[in-house]
Design a protein around this motif. Sequence first.
Motif, PDB file in Angstrom:
ATOM      1  N   THR A   1       0.841  -1.192   0.000  1.00 11.55           N
ATOM      2  CA  THR A   1       0.000   0.000   0.000  1.00 11.55           C
ATOM      3  C   THR A   1       0.877   1.244   0.000  1.00 11.55           C
ATOM      4  O   THR A   1       2.039   1.200   0.407  1.00 11.55           O
ATOM      5  CB  THR A   1      -0.926   0.042   1.229  1.00 11.55           C
ATOM      6  OG1 THR A   1      -0.132   0.070   2.415  1.00 11.55           O
ATOM      7  CG2 THR A   1      -1.858  -1.166   1.260  1.00 11.55           C
TER       8      THR A   1
ATOM      9  N   LYS B   1     -13.346   6.187  -1.099  1.00 10.16           N
ATOM     10  CA  LYS B   1     -12.931   4.789  -1.093  1.00 10.16           C
ATOM     11  C   LYS B   1     -13.413   4.068  -2.354  1.00 10.16           C
ATOM     12  O   LYS B   1     -14.547   4.241  -2.791  1.00 10.16           O
ATOM     13  CB  LYS B   1     -13.487   4.087   0.149  1.00 10.16           C
ATOM     14  CG  LYS B   1     -13.031   2.642   0.309  1.00 10.16           C
ATOM     15  CD  LYS B   1     -13.557   2.045   1.599  1.00 10.16           C
ATOM     16  CE  LYS B   1     -13.111   0.592   1.745  1.00 10.16           C
ATOM     17  NZ  LYS B   1     -13.604  -0.018   3.015  1.00 10.16           N
ATOM     18  N   GLY B   2     -12.517   3.252  -2.929  1.00 10.19           N
ATOM     19  CA  GLY B   2     -12.862   2.447  -4.103  1.00 10.19           C
ATOM     20  C   GLY B   2     -12.464   3.056  -5.427  1.00 10.19           C
ATOM     21  O   GLY B   2     -12.542   2.382  -6.457  1.00 10.19           O
TER      22      GLY B   2
ATOM     23  N   GLN C   1      -6.261   0.870  -6.125  1.00 13.95           N
ATOM     24  CA  GLN C   1      -7.498   1.580  -5.829  1.00 13.95           C
ATOM     25  C   GLN C   1      -7.474   2.070  -4.390  1.00 13.95           C
ATOM     26  O   GLN C   1      -6.806   1.491  -3.525  1.00 13.95           O
ATOM     27  CB  GLN C   1      -8.723   0.709  -6.086  1.00 13.95           C
ATOM     28  CG  GLN C   1      -8.894  -0.443  -5.118  1.00 13.95           C
ATOM     29  CD  GLN C   1     -10.141  -1.251  -5.422  1.00 13.95           C
ATOM     30  OE1 GLN C   1     -10.057  -2.393  -5.857  1.00 13.95           O
ATOM     31  NE2 GLN C   1     -11.313  -0.669  -5.181  1.00 13.95           N
TER      32      GLN C   1
ATOM     33  N   SER D   1      -8.280   2.541  -0.732  1.00 10.03           N
ATOM     34  CA  SER D   1      -8.842   1.621   0.270  1.00 10.03           C
ATOM     35  C   SER D   1      -9.264   2.330   1.551  1.00 10.03           C
ATOM     36  O   SER D   1     -10.162   1.861   2.255  1.00 10.03           O
ATOM     37  CB  SER D   1      -7.821   0.525   0.610  1.00 10.03           C
ATOM     38  OG  SER D   1      -6.625   1.097   1.110  1.00 10.03           O
ATOM     39  N   GLU D   2      -8.615   3.443   1.888  1.00  7.83           N
ATOM     40  CA  GLU D   2      -8.980   4.217   3.069  1.00  7.83           C
ATOM     41  C   GLU D   2      -8.832   5.702   2.755  1.00  7.83           C
ATOM     42  O   GLU D   2      -7.942   6.086   1.993  1.00  7.83           O
ATOM     43  CB  GLU D   2      -8.082   3.862   4.264  1.00  7.83           C
ATOM     44  CG  GLU D   2      -8.207   2.426   4.738  1.00  7.83           C
ATOM     45  CD  GLU D   2      -7.295   2.142   5.916  1.00  7.83           C
ATOM     46  OE1 GLU D   2      -6.946   3.107   6.635  1.00  7.83           O
ATOM     47  OE2 GLU D   2      -6.931   0.976   6.119  1.00  7.83           O
TER      48      GLU D   2
ATOM     49  N   SER E   1      -5.037   9.665   1.683  1.00 11.02           N
ATOM     50  CA  SER E   1      -5.711   8.412   1.332  1.00 11.02           C
ATOM     51  C   SER E   1      -4.686   7.293   1.244  1.00 11.02           C
ATOM     52  O   SER E   1      -3.516   7.522   0.920  1.00 11.02           O
ATOM     53  CB  SER E   1      -6.440   8.540  -0.015  1.00 11.02           C
ATOM     54  OG  SER E   1      -7.420   9.559   0.033  1.00 11.02           O
ATOM     55  N   LYS E   2      -5.166   6.079   1.538  1.00 11.37           N
ATOM     56  CA  LYS E   2      -4.326   4.894   1.371  1.00 11.37           C
ATOM     57  C   LYS E   2      -4.768   4.168   0.105  1.00 11.37           C
ATOM     58  O   LYS E   2      -5.961   4.017  -0.159  1.00 11.37           O
ATOM     59  CB  LYS E   2      -4.447   3.965   2.581  1.00 11.37           C
ATOM     60  CG  LYS E   2      -3.605   2.700   2.463  1.00 11.37           C
ATOM     61  CD  LYS E   2      -3.736   1.811   3.681  1.00 11.37           C
ATOM     62  CE  LYS E   2      -3.002   2.402   4.862  1.00 11.37           C
ATOM     63  NZ  LYS E   2      -2.948   1.439   6.008  1.00 11.37           N
TER      64      LYS E   2
ATOM     65  N   LEU F   1      -4.479   0.691  -2.148  1.00 16.55           N
ATOM     66  CA  LEU F   1      -4.141  -0.721  -2.207  1.00 16.55           C
ATOM     67  C   LEU F   1      -3.606  -1.014  -3.604  1.00 16.55           C
ATOM     68  O   LEU F   1      -4.334  -0.915  -4.592  1.00 16.55           O
ATOM     69  CB  LEU F   1      -5.378  -1.574  -1.915  1.00 16.55           C
ATOM     70  CG  LEU F   1      -5.168  -3.090  -1.863  1.00 16.55           C
ATOM     71  CD1 LEU F   1      -4.376  -3.474  -0.612  1.00 16.55           C
ATOM     72  CD2 LEU F   1      -6.512  -3.810  -1.892  1.00 16.55           C
TER      73      LEU F   1
ATOM     74  N   ASN G   1      -4.397  -8.918  -1.367  1.00 13.64           N
ATOM     75  CA  ASN G   1      -5.824  -8.653  -1.182  1.00 13.64           C
ATOM     76  C   ASN G   1      -6.463  -7.952  -2.375  1.00 13.64           C
ATOM     77  O   ASN G   1      -7.666  -7.706  -2.374  1.00 13.64           O
ATOM     78  CB  ASN G   1      -6.034  -7.795   0.068  1.00 13.64           C
ATOM     79  CG  ASN G   1      -5.614  -8.517   1.338  1.00 13.64           C
ATOM     80  OD1 ASN G   1      -5.943  -9.673   1.531  1.00 13.64           O
ATOM     81  ND2 ASN G   1      -4.864  -7.837   2.187  1.00 13.64           N
ATOM     82  N   SER G   2      -5.651  -7.610  -3.367  1.00 17.56           N
ATOM     83  CA  SER G   2      -6.168  -6.895  -4.537  1.00 17.56           C
ATOM     84  C   SER G   2      -6.690  -7.877  -5.587  1.00 17.56           C
ATOM     85  O   SER G   2      -6.178  -8.994  -5.736  1.00 17.56           O
ATOM     86  CB  SER G   2      -5.066  -6.031  -5.160  1.00 17.56           C
ATOM     87  OG  SER G   2      -5.486  -5.469  -6.380  1.00 17.56           O
TER      88      SER G   2
END
Length: 280
Positions: A132, A145-146, A158, A160-161, A167-168, A170, A176-177
Amino acid sequence: MFSKKTLMIAGVTVLIVVNIAVLSVRGPRQNAGHGLGRATMWLIAPLQEAVTRLTHFAKNFWTDYFYLISVSEENRELKSALEKRVEKNNRCVEIEMTNSRLRGLLNFRNSLPSHVAAAEVIGRDPSRWFKTIVIDKGEADGVRKGLPVIVSGDIAGQVSEVSSRYSKVLLITDPNSAVDAMIQRNRARGVIKGEATGQCRLEYALRKNEIRKGDIVISSGIDGVFPKGLRIGYVSEVSKPDFGIFQKAVVVPYVDFERLEEALVLLSPNQKDWSGGKLK
């Protein structure tokens, strides 16, 4: 250590004493004591020579000492000036590289719809198991998010947070992606999953569809996250199990995540097709 002044005084004093002794011996009774004068010179000459050599040595040593001090000081000044020049040159190179990246990002952004946010990478997950990054754009900039994150038409990941200013993201190399993808050449479908190695793998691709080494993998647009046609990576290896209906492929991402410094967040990714570098 004797000072220059002390050595010079000692040398001159010895020379004066020696010369007086020689003159006193060879002056009034030179003819009468010719043998005595020769003996005196034989005794005095080596001493006079030694004193002269010592004086010259002291003088040369003192001169060379100050010369070396001057050279050492000049060397320090030159090294300091060189270090400043090297530092300035490094700053110029870094600025030039940054400008080059930003020009490319700006040119790419101009080909997109207006609803994008240019972001700078300000942090990375230090763990080898999670892939990340943190960017300097958040809810205040329209990020949620997303949303997909891309680099010059290539998928990076994309969101994630999200916080108000940061923003974080992923990355697609995170385990997990998952990105719904297809082979550009023959439209064979599959799902891109991340791996801890920094690469990706294409899973759930049917065995009946031919996948070749070097094939380009793009987003299918079916997952509702990434617009159709964004590049993901290229196939570097294909494996077919002895049984089952699926085959797998190792995919090398086009984005160099180790050098990722800037990215774009698609704020309106509703367009489903990516063609010719533009969303439609």
